[in-house]
Design a protein around this motif. Structure first.
Motif, PDB file in Angstrom:
ATOM      1  N   ASN A 120     -15.031  -3.103   5.929  1.00 24.56           N
ATOM      2  CA  ASN A 120     -14.279  -3.883   4.945  1.00 24.56           C
ATOM      3  C   ASN A 120     -12.852  -3.338   4.928  1.00 24.56           C
ATOM      4  N   ALA A 121     -11.933  -4.080   5.584  1.00 29.97           N
ATOM      5  CA  ALA A 121     -10.591  -3.530   5.828  1.00 29.97           C
ATOM      6  C   ALA A 121      -9.509  -4.283   5.074  1.00 29.97           C
ATOM      7  N   ALA A 122      -8.493  -3.523   4.661  1.00 29.36           N
ATOM      8  CA  ALA A 122      -7.307  -4.133   4.041  1.00 29.36           C
ATOM      9  C   ALA A 122      -6.068  -3.572   4.721  1.00 29.36           C
ATOM     10  N   VAL A 123      -4.998  -4.377   4.743  1.00 26.22           N
ATOM     11  CA  VAL A 123      -3.734  -3.877   5.255  1.00 26.22           C
ATOM     12  C   VAL A 123      -2.652  -4.150   4.208  1.00 26.22           C
ATOM     13  N   VAL A 124      -1.844  -3.126   3.952  1.00 24.28           N
ATOM     14  CA  VAL A 124      -0.774  -3.242   2.948  1.00 24.28           C
ATOM     15  C   VAL A 124       0.563  -3.354   3.679  1.00 24.28           C
TER      16      VAL A 124
ATOM     17  N   LYS B 186       5.943 -13.906   0.545  1.00 23.80           N
ATOM     18  CA  LYS B 186       4.709 -13.584   1.288  1.00 23.80           C
ATOM     19  C   LYS B 186       4.949 -12.349   2.161  1.00 23.80           C
ATOM     20  N   PRO B 187       3.868 -11.570   2.442  1.00 22.30           N
ATOM     21  CA  PRO B 187       4.066 -10.416   3.325  1.00 22.30           C
ATOM     22  C   PRO B 187       4.417 -10.891   4.748  1.00 22.30           C
TER      23      PRO B 187
ATOM     24  N   THR C 236      -8.256  -8.124   4.418  1.00 21.20           N
ATOM     25  CA  THR C 236      -7.523  -8.455   3.187  1.00 21.20           C
ATOM     26  C   THR C 236      -6.077  -7.996   3.328  1.00 21.20           C
ATOM     27  N   ALA C 237      -5.145  -8.932   3.187  1.00 15.19           N
ATOM     28  CA  ALA C 237      -3.729  -8.570   3.277  1.00 15.19           C
ATOM     29  C   ALA C 237      -3.186  -8.376   1.873  1.00 15.19           C
ATOM     30  N   ILE C 238      -2.547  -7.244   1.641  1.00 14.10           N
ATOM     31  CA  ILE C 238      -2.000  -6.950   0.316  1.00 14.10           C
ATOM     32  C   ILE C 238      -0.494  -6.788   0.445  1.00 14.10           C
ATOM     33  N   GLN C 239       0.258  -7.603  -0.293  1.00 15.20           N
ATOM     34  CA  GLN C 239       1.714  -7.436  -0.273  1.00 15.20           C
ATOM     35  C   GLN C 239       2.105  -6.314  -1.231  1.00 15.20           C
ATOM     36  N   GLY C 240       2.968  -5.428  -0.749  1.00 12.37           N
ATOM     37  CA  GLY C 240       3.464  -4.372  -1.619  1.00 12.37           C
ATOM     38  C   GLY C 240       3.730  -3.095  -0.856  1.00 12.37           C
ATOM     39  N   THR C 241       4.250  -2.115  -1.568  1.00 17.77           N
ATOM     40  CA  THR C 241       4.561  -0.820  -0.958  1.00 17.77           C
ATOM     41  C   THR C 241       3.399   0.129  -1.236  1.00 17.77           C
ATOM     42  N   GLY C 242       2.812   0.618  -0.169  1.00 18.43           N
ATOM     43  CA  GLY C 242       1.636   1.483  -0.320  1.00 18.43           C
ATOM     44  C   GLY C 242       2.018   2.949  -0.392  1.00 18.43           C
ATOM     45  N   LYS C 243       1.265   3.668  -1.189  1.00 21.39           N
ATOM     46  CA  LYS C 243       1.487   5.121  -1.293  1.00 21.39           C
ATOM     47  C   LYS C 243       0.123   5.785  -1.364  1.00 21.39           C
TER      48      LYS C 243
ATOM     49  N   VAL D  45      -5.165   4.639  -2.594  1.00 23.82           N
ATOM     50  CA  VAL D  45      -3.848   4.090  -2.243  1.00 23.82           C
ATOM     51  C   VAL D  45      -3.336   3.284  -3.430  1.00 23.82           C
ATOM     52  N   GLU D  46      -2.104   3.580  -3.799  1.00 26.18           N
ATOM     53  CA  GLU D  46      -1.469   2.815  -4.876  1.00 26.18           C
ATOM     54  C   GLU D  46      -0.502   1.820  -4.228  1.00 26.18           C
ATOM     55  N   VAL D  47      -0.594   0.565  -4.658  1.00 27.27           N
ATOM     56  CA  VAL D  47       0.300  -0.453  -4.089  1.00 27.27           C
ATOM     57  C   VAL D  47       1.172  -1.037  -5.198  1.00 27.27           C
ATOM     58  N   THR D  48       2.489  -0.979  -4.972  1.00 27.20           N
ATOM     59  CA  THR D  48       3.423  -1.563  -5.943  1.00 27.20           C
ATOM     60  C   THR D  48       3.916  -2.891  -5.383  1.00 27.20           C
TER      61      THR D  48
END
Ligand code: FAD
Ligand code: AMP
Length: 478
Positions: free
Chosen positions: A29-33, A42-43, A116-123, A130-133
Motif C-alpha cells: 500500500n504505497a503513497a507518494v508525496v 494539482k501535484p 495514493t498521490a498526496i500533494q504537499g511538502t513531506g517531512k 511523515v508529516e505533509v503540509t
C-alpha cells in the motif's frame, strides 16, 4: 484516504514515482508525496527530469539539431530547403507540451497502479511517520511502515555569479529563453553546460564555455574526450579550459564576467549567462531534527549499497544520495528499495550505469576508461573503430567520432565502452549488457550485428581488441 501506508515515498521524480509504482506492483500500500504544484493546485509529477531536466533539454536538443541539419546538411543530401527559419517560441511550446504529456502520463500511471498521490511538502518526523503540509498550510501526519526519501537535487549557485532574472540563469532558466541571445556565456563544461550550450549555439548564439578545470570531460575516456572537444569546437563552441569565473555583473542589458586563466585576469561580455556548475542534494527540511538520519559533509543522505539510511525502515534514493546524478540511476534505486521493502533480495550494479551527453554527436560511456584502468594498475587492451569507416555513418552523414572498448588484458572481460558518435546513447546499451553479463570482447566480436548499422562500429571495436577489425587496417603484432 488511508492515513497509514506500507511505504510513503517523498518526492515524485524518476526515483520516487518509479519506487512507488514498483512498491504497489509488489502488493504494498504505497503513497507518494510531491510538493511541486501546478497553477490549478494539482501535484506535478516527474521531478527535475521530466519538468526541467532530461526531457525538456532533449526536446530542445532534437529540435535545434534538426534546424542545423535542415540549414546546413540537407543540401549535401540533394534536398533543397532554402530559407529555413527557426521559431524559438514554437520550439518552447512543443517542449512544454511534451513535458505536460509526460507528467500527466505519470499521474495516470500512479493511479492505474493504485498509488495514493498526496500533494504537499513531506517531512520525516519519526522512523515511521511523515508529516505533509499542503498548499493551504494544513499539516497531516501519516504512518508509514517504511519511508523512501527521493527529494532530488537543485542547481548549485556560486557567489561570483548570483542569478539575475532572465540574465544570469541556471539550467532551468536556460530552458526558457524566448529568443536566441547573441552572446551567451556558459559556466561549467559538464554534461548540462555542454548540452544547453549546444542548443543555443545551434540556434545562432555565439557560445563561450568557461570551465575551471584543465581537463575536458575528465570522466570520459581521454581519446573520446579529445575527439568530442574537437567536434564541439568545429561547431562553434568556444570552450575555454582552466578558466575560473571569479565574478559577474549585470550592466544594463549585458553581463560582464570576470575569470582567471593561465594568462591572468580576463573579462568577457555576454547578453546572457547560464550557470551550470553542478547540482546539490535537496535535503533541507526533509528530515526533522532528532530522527537520526545522517547526512554526509556535502549534504547527501548517507546510505549503504542498498540505499538504507542510518535509521531502519528509512531509505533514500536518487540525486539526494551518493553516486551519479542520473535519472535512470534514481529509478533503479527506486526499484531496488521497493523490492527490499517487499521482502525480496535486491541489489544494484553501480559499475554498469551508463552516462550520455546528448550533444551532436552524442557521447556515451559505461564502465572504466583507459586512464582509470592505468591509475588502478589494471592491464588492459583496447579496440577502437572510427565511424568514418562505417557505411551506415556515411549514409547518415554522421562519420564523426569513434567507438572504443576496454577489456582486461588477461581475461578479455569487457571493462568499459566509450562512444562519441550519432546515436551513441542508444548504442551504449550494448556496453551495459556486456558489463552486466560479464561478457568478453570476443563475445561481442562473435555476435552477429545487423548491417548497415551504427552499432557495427561497436562490433568492429570488439574485433579490434585483438587486432582483427575487418574494415580497418589494424593487425596487431603477435
Ligand atoms: P528529482 O527529479 O529532483 O525529483 C525530486 C522530487 O522531489 C521533485 O519533484 C521535488 O519537488 C520533490 N520534493 C523534494 N522535496 C520534497 C518534499 N519535502 N516533499 C515533497 N516533495 C519533495 N539525467 C539523465 O539521466 N539523463 C539526462 O538526459 C538528464 N538531463 C538533465 C538535464 C538537465 C538540464 C538537468 C537539470 C538534469 C538532467 N538529468 C539527466 C538529471 C536528472 O534530472 C536527475 O538525475 C533526476 O531527476 C534525479 O531524480 P530524483 O528522483 O532523484 O530527483
Ligand atoms: P557538472 O558538475 O558535471 O555539472 O559540471 C560542473 C562544472 O562546472 C565542473 O566541471 C566544474 O569544474 C565547473 N565549475 C565550477 N565552478 C566554476 C567556476 N567558478 N568557473 C568555471 N567553472 C566552474
Amino acid at each position: 484516504m488511508a492515513d497509514k501506508f506500507d511505504v510513503i515515498v517523498i518526492g515524485a521524480g524518476p526515483g520516487g514515482y518509479v519506487s512507488a509504482i514498483r512498491a504497489a506492483q509488489m502488493g504494498l500500500n504505497a503513497a507518494v508525496v510531491e510538493k511541486w504544484i501546478s497553477d490549478d493546485g494539482k501535484p506535478v509529477f516527474g521531478g527535475t527530469c521530466l519538468n526541467v531536466g532530461c526531457i525538456p533539454s532533449k526536446a530542445l536538443l532534437e529540435a535545434s539539431h534538426k534546424f542545423v541539419e535542415a540549414k546546413h546538411d540537407f543540401d549535401d543530401m540533394g534536398i533543397e530547403a532554402s530559407d529555413v527559419q527557426m521559431d524559438v517560441k514554437k520550439m518552447m511550446a512543443r517542449k512544454d507540451k511534451i513535458v505536460k504529456n509526460l507528467t500527466g502520463g505519470v499521474a495516470g500511471l500512479l493511479k492505474a497502479n493504485g498509488v495514493t498521490a498526496i500533494q504537499g511538502t513531506g517531512k520525516v518526523t519519526g522512523a515511521k511517520q511523515v508529516e505533509v503540509t499542503d498548499k493551504g498550510g494544513k499539516a497531516t501526519t501519516y504512518d508509514a511502515g517504511n519511508i523512501v526519501i527521493a527529494a532530488g537535487s537543485v542547481p548549485v549557485e556560486i557567489p561570483p555569479t548570483p542569478l539575475v532574472d532572465g540574465m544570469v540563469v541556471d539550467s532551468t532558466g536556460a530552458l526558457e529563453f524566448q529568443e536566441t541571445p547573441k552572446r551567451l556565456g556558459v559556466i561549467g563544461a559538464g554534461i548540462i553546460g555542454l548540452e544547453l550550450g549546444s542548443v543555443w549555439n545551434r540556434l545562432g548564439a555565439e557560445v563561450t564555455v568557461l570551465e575551471a578545470m584543465e581537463d575536458f570531460l575528465p570522466m570520459v575516456d581521454g581519446a573520446i574526450a579529445k575527439e568530442t572537444q574537437k567536434l564541439l569546437k568545429k561547431q562553434g563552441l568556444d570552450i575555454r579550459l582552466s578558466a575560473r569565473v571569479t565574478g559577474s555583473e549585470v550592466k544594463g542589458k549585458e553581463v560582464v564576467v570576470k575569470y582567471t586563466d593561465s594568462k591572468g585576469d580576463q573579462e568577457i561580455t555576454f547578453d546572457k549567462l547560464i550557470v551550470c556548475v553542478g547540482r546539490k542534494p535537496y535535503t533541507q527540511g526533509v528530515i526533522a531534527e532528532g530522527v537520526g538520519v545522517e547526512l554526509d559533509q556535502r549534504g547527501f543522505i548517507h546510505v549503504d549499497d542498498q540505499c538504507r539510511t542510518s535509521v531502519p525502515g528509512i531509505y533514500a534514493i536518487g540525486d539526494c544520495v551518493r553516486g551519479q546524478m542520473l535519472a535512470h540511476k534514481a529509478s533503479e534505486e527506486g526499484v531496488m528499495v521497493a523490492d527490499i521493502i517487499a521482502g525480496h533480495k535486491a541489489e544494484m550494479n553501480y559499475d554498469a550505469i551508463p552516462s550520455v551527453i546528448y550533444t551532436f554527436p552524442e557521447v556515451a560511456w559505461v564502465g572504466i576508461n583507459e586512464q582509470e584502468a592505468k591509475a588502478a594498475g589494471i592491464e588492459v587492451k583496447t579496440g577502437t573503430f572510427p565511424f568514418a569507416a562505417s557505411g551506415r555513418a556515411m549514409a547518415n552523414n554522421a562519420t564523426e567520432g569513434m567507438a572504443k572498448i576496454i577489456a582486461n588484458a588477461e581475461t578479455d572481460r569487457v571493462l568499459g565502452m566509450h562512444i562519441v558518435g550519432q546515436h551513441a546513447g542508444e548504442m551504449i546499451a550494448q556496453g551495459v549488457i556486456a558489463l552486466e553479463f560479464g561478457s568478453s570482447a570476443e563475445d561481442l566480436a562473435l555476435t552477429c550485428y545487423a548491417h548497415p548499422t551504427m552499432s557495427e562500429a561497436v562490433h568492429e571495436a570488439a574485433l579490434a581488441v585483438d587486432g582483427h577489425a575487418i574494415h580497418m587496417a589494424n593487425r596487431k603484432k603477435k
